[in-house]
Design a protein around this motif. Structure first.
Motif, short mmCIF file in Angstrom:
data_model
loop_
_atom_site.label_atom_id
_atom_site.label_comp_id
_atom_site.label_asym_id
_atom_site.label_seq_id
_atom_site.Cartn_x
_atom_site.Cartn_y
_atom_site.Cartn_z
N PRO A 31 0.83 -1.21 0.00
CA PRO A 31 0.00 0.00 0.00
C PRO A 31 0.87 1.26 0.00
O PRO A 31 1.88 1.32 0.66
N GLN A 36 3.90 9.07 -1.19
CA GLN A 36 2.96 9.08 -0.07
C GLN A 36 3.67 8.81 1.25
O GLN A 36 3.40 9.46 2.26
N ILE A 37 4.59 7.86 1.23
CA ILE A 37 5.30 7.53 2.46
C ILE A 37 6.18 8.70 2.89
O ILE A 37 6.26 9.05 4.06
N ARG A 38 6.81 9.35 1.89
CA ARG A 38 7.72 10.43 2.23
C ARG A 38 6.96 11.59 2.86
O ARG A 38 7.40 12.19 3.83
N LEU A 39 5.80 11.91 2.33
CA LEU A 39 5.04 13.03 2.87
C LEU A 39 4.26 12.63 4.12
O LEU A 39 3.96 13.45 4.97
N VAL A 276 12.06 -0.86 1.61
CA VAL A 276 10.68 -1.34 1.56
C VAL A 276 9.77 -0.41 2.35
O VAL A 276 8.68 -0.05 1.91
N GLN A 277 10.25 0.03 3.51
CA GLN A 277 9.41 0.92 4.34
C GLN A 277 9.11 2.23 3.62
O GLN A 277 8.06 2.81 3.81
N THR A 278 10.06 2.70 2.80
CA THR A 278 9.83 3.97 2.12
C THR A 278 9.35 3.76 0.69
O THR A 278 9.23 4.71 -0.06
N ARG A 279 9.08 2.49 0.30
CA ARG A 279 8.59 2.16 -1.04
C ARG A 279 9.51 2.66 -2.13
O ARG A 279 9.07 3.11 -3.18
#
Lengths: 317, 549
Positions: A31, A36-39, A276-279
Motif C-alpha cells: 500500500p 505518499q510515504i515520504r510526505l 521497503v518501508q519507504t517504497r
C-alpha cells in the motif's frame, strides 16, 4: 567443464532477471508509494502530485520497470526516491563496507572453526564431546538471533564490562585486528548462529559417508579412524558441506537485519528493509540484484566445488 | 498592534541579583531540572512578585545556568529511526533526526523558547501591521554562511519562497499558504504580505521547516547554513558529523565534534546509552525511566508537551457521526490507565481536544472528562447502536496509540459496547488508513508552536488534515477571527470557546498527551526545554556542551 560453467552463468542471469520482476511487482503490491510515504501525515493532493511527477511515479508500471532496467544495465543505479537527492550508489557505498567486513570476518573465523568441530564430532560419534557439541548446536539453532545477541551484550558489556553495546565510530584507517575489535559482538553472534548449522550439517554429512560400504572396507583394512575420516570420508562429504557454507554466507551478507539493527550499524540488509518501508523501488531493485547475484555466485562456487571434489561429476558420462 | 522585539531584555521591580544566594541557587537548579518560565512565574507570583518579575527571573536563571559553557569534547547523539530518507533540506524534514541536524547547521529568523514565545535570531527585528497581514523582518547584519557568503535579503526571500506555489514540496506549506508575496525591501529587509491575518506567522518561522538556506541552493548533499556547526560528514542513515563553525555570528558551537546517528531499535539504543557508547538518546522507553534515574551519571531529559494520540471518529460516516456513541466512547476511556499504565506517568491526561497546558492559549476552565460508565451507558443506549461491532483501526503510530483502543475496549465491554480493535502495521498507515474513510482509527499529532496552528491543521473544515471531517462554520469563523484579536481577555475567551467546541462537539477521543522523554549523561549541559520535539525541541545544538572537559 567450461560448458557447465557457461550454462550456470546463463541460468544465474535468467534467475536474476526473474527475481527483479518479482521484486518489482511485490513492491508495487504494497500500500502507498514512495511519494505518499515520504510526505506521510503531511501529504496533500497537490504536494503528492508534485512529488510523484518529480519521481516519475506517475508513469505506467511497465514503463517504470523498463526505465529502471535500462538504466541499471548501463550501470546507472539512479537516485533514491526516498530522499530525492542521494544516489543509490552513495547509499550503497556508505554501507557495503560494513557488510563486507562483517561477513568476510565471520566467514574467516566462523567457517573453519565450525567445520573443524563438526568433523571432530563425526570422528568420535556418541562420545561426551559429540553429545556436548550436539546439545550446544541444537540450542543455538533454536535460539533466535536477537536472543543470542542480547545474551552477548548482557554478558560481555554489562557483566564483564568490556567493549561497546553497539558498533560506534568509523572504520577508516583500521587494520585487521582493530576491525575485528570494532565489530566483535556482531561477528561473535553471527559466528555462533552459523556455527550451529554448520557443525550439525558437517557432522551429518561426514557420518552419512561413514556409513557407506567403502568406508567399512577401509576400516576393515585397519586404517586408523582419523585417516579414514580425513582422507576417505571428508572428500566425499565436501559437496554438501560447501553447499551449506554457501547458503550460510549468503545469509550473512543479505539476511542479518536483526544483527545490524541490534548492534546499530548501517549495513545492506537494513538498507533494503528501509527501502521497503519507504517504497523506494529503485533502491529495492538495485539491492535485490546485488543480493540475488551474491546468492547465485556463492551457489555457483559451491556447485563447482562439489563437482571438482567429485570425480564422478567431474567426468560425466 | 505594533509588535516589536529587540533582543532579550530583563525588566521588573526587582532583579535576579536581588534575591538571596540560596534562592538564586534554588531557582537555577529548578531551571536546570526543567522548570519552565511558567513554573517559575507561578512560584514567584505565589510569593508576591509580579508576572514580569517572574519572567525576568526565569530569564536570568537560565542565563546563569547556561553562562559557563565549556569548549571542547566530542558528543555522540543517538536519535531513533533514520535511513535513506534522511535529508538536509529544511522543507523536506519529517523526522526528529532531521530536525536536530537542521539546528546544527542552519539558523531561523526567530528562535522559539521553552514557553513557545520567540526571540530574534537571524531577523534582528520583527514588525507586524495592526491586522497581522504584513510582516517585516529586519535582518541581522554580518551573518556569515559556512561558505563565507554574507546573509542578506535574497537568501531569506529564496528560503521563504520555497514554501510557496502550487508545486512546492514543503512539509511546512500549510503554515505559510496565507502568504501571497515575499518581497525584498532592501539588502537587509524582507516583507511578507498575507491574504488573511496571521499573528502566529512568526512562531511558525521559528520551526524546523523554516531554516534559512542560501539563495539558489538546490543541492542538499551537504548543508550550507549559518548554524554553529559545519557539516563535515552526512551519510543518510549512517551518520552525520558536525565541527564548530568559527565565524558563526553567535559564536561557534561548543563541542569539538558532534556526531549524530539513529539507532532504530529502542533496546539497542538504551543499551548503547547505558553502556556509555552514546552520550544522549531520544525516546527513552517508559519502562527504563527508573533504571536511568537510578544510574550514576545519567539523567532523564523530559519535556511536557502538547503532542497527543487519539482516536478519530469520522464525522461524515455512520456510526462514527453518532454524537451519543462518541460521548459514550469518550466516557468509557480510562485516561488514567493510559497515562499511568502505558506512559508510566510521562504524559498528561487528555480532554478530547488538542490543546493542553503546554500551549500558551490553553483554557483551564474546560471540565475534565472522566471515566463514567453510568453516563456512558446512558448515552450508549440512546445511540441505538446496540450489539453492532464498532471497528477501530489501530497502528502503533505513537506510544499508547494501540493501548488507548485496548483500554477503551476493556471498559466498553462492561456496558455492552462491542469494540473490535483491528491492528494494522504502522508501515504505510498514513496513506492507506488515515483519512481514507474508515469510521474509527488512531492518530497522533506532534505539538505545534501555537494553539491556532494546531487547531487549524486538524479541525478547520477546509484543512487537508481535518481528520475527523468535522465541519463547523462557527468554529472556522472564530478560529480565523481570533488571529487578529489583540485584546487579551477577548482572545482568551475565544480560545476557550474553540477548545470547548472541540471538547463538546468534535470527533476526537483524546486520552493522553505525551511528554518528550529523552535521556542524556549528566555532563551534557545547555539542554533546552522547547516542547515541540525530542531533545528540547531540537533547539539545543547552539547551547549544548560537555561539562566534563
Amino acid at each position: 567443464m567450461f560448458r557447465i560453467i557457461l550454462t550456470k552463468i546463463a541460468a544465474g542471469l535468467l534467475t536474476t532477471l526473474g527475481v527483479s520482476i518479482v521484486i518489482f511487482l511485490g513492491t508495487n503490491a504494497l500500500p502507498g508509494d514512495a511519494a505518499q510515504i515520504r510526505l506521510g501525515q503531511a501529504a496533500t493532493e497537490d504536494s503528492l502530485r508534485a512529488l510523484r511527477e518529480e519521481l516519475g511515479l506517475n508513469l505506467p508500471l511497465y514503463q517504470q520497470y523498463f526505465r529502471w532496467l535500462f538504466n541499471f544495465l548501463q550501470g546507472e543505479f539512479g537516485t533514491s526516491l526516498a530522499s530525492g537527492n542521494v544516489t543509490i550508489a552513495q547509499l550503497i557505498s556508505d554501507r557495503y563496507e560494513n557488510t563486507l567486513i562483517v561477513s568476510t570476518l565471520t566467514a574467516m573465523i566462523g567457517v573453519p572453526i565450525s567445520v573443524g568441530l563438526g568433523i571432530m564430532a563425526a570422528m568420535f560419534p556418541g562420545t561426551i564431546y559429540d553429545r556436548f557439541l550436539t546439545l550446544g548446536s541444537v540450542t543455538l539453532v533454536a535460539a533466535p538471533e536477537f536472543f543470542t545477541a542480547t545474551l552477548m551484550v548482557l554478558f560481555v558489556v554489562f557483566f564483564l564490562g568490556i567493549g561497546n553495546a553497539v558498533v560506534v565510530g568509523s572504520i577508516e584507517d583500521k587494520n585487521l585486528a582493530e576491525l575485528i575489535t570494532h565489530f566483535i559482538l556482531p561477528i561473535a553472534t553471527l559466528c555462533l548462529v552459523i556455527a550451529a548449522q554448520l557443525i550439525r550439517m558437517t557432522r551429518a554429512a561426514v557420518l552419512n559417508v561413514m556409513n557407506s560400504p567403502y568406508i567399512e572396507m577401509a576400516i576393515l583394512k585397519g586404517i586408523p579412524r582419523r585417516r579414514v575420516v580425513m582422507r576417505h570420508a571428508l572428500l566425499n562429504a565436501i559437496g554438501p558441506i560447501v553447499n551449506v557454507i554457501a547458503i550460510n554466507l549468503a545469509y550473512v551478507v543479505t539476511g542479518v537485519i536483526v544483527i545490524e539493527v541490534y548492534f546499530g550499524y548501517a549495513g545492506l540488509a537494513t538498507l533494503i528493509v528501509q527501502g521497503v518501508q519507504t517504497r523506494d523501488y529503485i533502491l529495492i531493485q538495485t539491492l535485490g540484484m546485488i543480493f540475488c547475484a551474491t546468492y547465485v555466485i556463492l551457489m555457483m562456487i559451491a556447485d563447482l566445488a562439489s563437482i571438482l571434489s567429485n570425480p564422478r561429476l567431474r567426468h560425466p558420462k | 498592534m505594533s509588535l516589536r522585539k529587540k533582543g532579550p531584555k530583563i525588566m521588573g521591580d526587582f532583579e535576579f541579583s536581588d534575591l538571596k544566594l540560596h534562592q538564586q541557587q534554588e531557582i537555577v537548579n529548578a531551571v536546570r531540572k526543567g522548570a519552565t518560565r511558567r513554573d517559575i512565574m507561578t512560584w514567584m507570583m505565589a510569593a508576591g512578585a509580579t508576572a514580569t518579575t517572574g519572567g525576568a527571573i526565569f530569564g536570568s536563571a537560565s542565563q546563569v545556568w547556561a553562562s559557563t559553557p565549556k569548549r571542547g569534547g566530542r558528543l555522540v547523539c543517538a536519535g531513533d529511526q533514520h535511513g535513506p530518507a534522511d535529508t538536509l533540506d529544511p522543507i523536506l524534514c519529517t523526522a526528529s533526526v532531521d530536525y536536530w541536524r537542521g539546528r546544527m547547521f542552519y539558523g531561523n529568523l526567530v528562535r522559539l523558547k521553552a514557553d513557545l514565545s520567540w526571540e530574534p535570531e537571524l531577523a534582528e527585528e520583527v514588525l507586524v501591521n495592526s491586522d497581522a497581514t504584513k510582516w517585516t523582518f529586519k535582518l541581522r547584519k554580518g551573518v556569515e554562511f559556512h561558505n563565507g557568503k554574507t546573509m542578506n535579503a535574497d537568501d531569506v526571500v529564496y528560503t521563504l519562497s520555497r514554501h510557496m506555489g502550487e508545486d512546492t514540496k514543503s512539509i511546512g506549506k500549510s503554515q505559510f499558504d496565507m502568504v501571497t508575496s515575499v518581497k525584498k525591501v532592501n539588502e537587509y529587509e524582507v516583507e511578507c504580505n498575507l491574504e488573511t491575518p496571521n499573528a502566529d506567522l512568526v512562531n511558525s518561522l521559528g520551526t524546523f521547516h523554516f531554516r534559512v538556506v542560501q539563495d539558489g541552493v538546490e543541492d542538499f548533499s551537504t548543508a550550507i547554513g549559518t548554524g554553529p556547526y559545519r557539516c563535515k560528514e552526512f551519510k543518510p542513515g549512517v551518520r552525520t558529523v558536525g565541527t564548530p563553525f568559527e565565524n558563526c555570528w553567535h559564536g561557534p558551537g561548543y563541542l569539538d565534534e558532534m556526531e549524530h546517528f539513529g539507532i532504530g531499535d529502542p533496546v539497542a539504543r538504551l543499551n548503547a546509552f547505558m553502556a556509555g557508547d552514546v552520550d544522549m538518546m531520544v525516546n527513552l522507553p517508559g519502562k527504563a525511566v527508573k533504571e536511568v534515574e537510578a544510574a550514576a551519571g545519567k539523567e532523564v531529559w523530559s519535556v511536557e508537551s502538547g503532542r497527543y494520540t487519539s482516536i478519530v471518529c469520522h464525522q461524515g460516516v455512520s456510526p462514527s457521526n453518532n454524537r451519543d456513541l462518541i460521548r459514550a466512547m469518550q466516557m468509557c476511556m480510562d485516561r488514567t490507565r493510559v497515562v499511568k499504565g502505558e506512559l508510566k506517568g510521562l504524559g498528561s491526561v487528555g480532554n478530547d481536544q488538542p490543546i493542553n497546558k503546554a500551549y500558551f492559549d490553553y483554557s483551564p476552565d474546560i471540565p475534565q472528562r472522566e471515566l463514567d460508565l453510568d453516563k456512558a451507558k446512558f448515552h450508549f443506549e440512546k445511540s441505538g447502536v446496540g450489539s453492532t461491532t464498532i471497528p477501530i483501526i489501530a497502528a502503533e503510530v505513537s506510544q499508547a496509540a494501540t493501548f488507548q483502543c485496548l483500554a477503551l475496549q476493556r471498559e466498553a465491554k462492561k456496558i455492552g459496547m462491542n469494540i473490535d480493535v483491528q491492528k494494522v502495521t504502522t508501515d504505510g498507515y498514513w496513506g492507506a488508513v488515515w483519512m481514507q474513510g474508515s469510521p474509527f482509527n488512531v492518530t497522533t499529532w506532534n505539538m505545534r508552536p501555537t494553539a491556532n496552528i494546531m487547531m487549524t491543521l486538524a479541525y478547520k473544515s477546509d484543512s487537508n488534515w481535518n481528520e475527523t471531517f468535522w465541519k463547523s462554520e462557527k468554529f472556522d469563523k472564530t478560529l480565523v477571527q481570533v488571529r487578529g484579536v489583540t485584546d487579551a481577555a477577548e482572545r482568551k475567551q475565544m480560545y476557550h470557546d474553540l477548545q470547548m467546541d472541540i471538547h463538546e462537539n468534535g470527533g476526537s477521543i483524546t486520552p493522553a498527551h505525551l511528554n518528550y522523554t529523552d535521556a542524556c549523561a549528566s555532563y551534557v549541559k545547555g539542554r533546552t526545554m522547547v516542547p515541540l520535539n525530542n531533545w528540547g525541541g531540537a533547539e539545543a545544538p547552539p547551547y549544548i556542551y560537555r561539562d566534563d572537559v
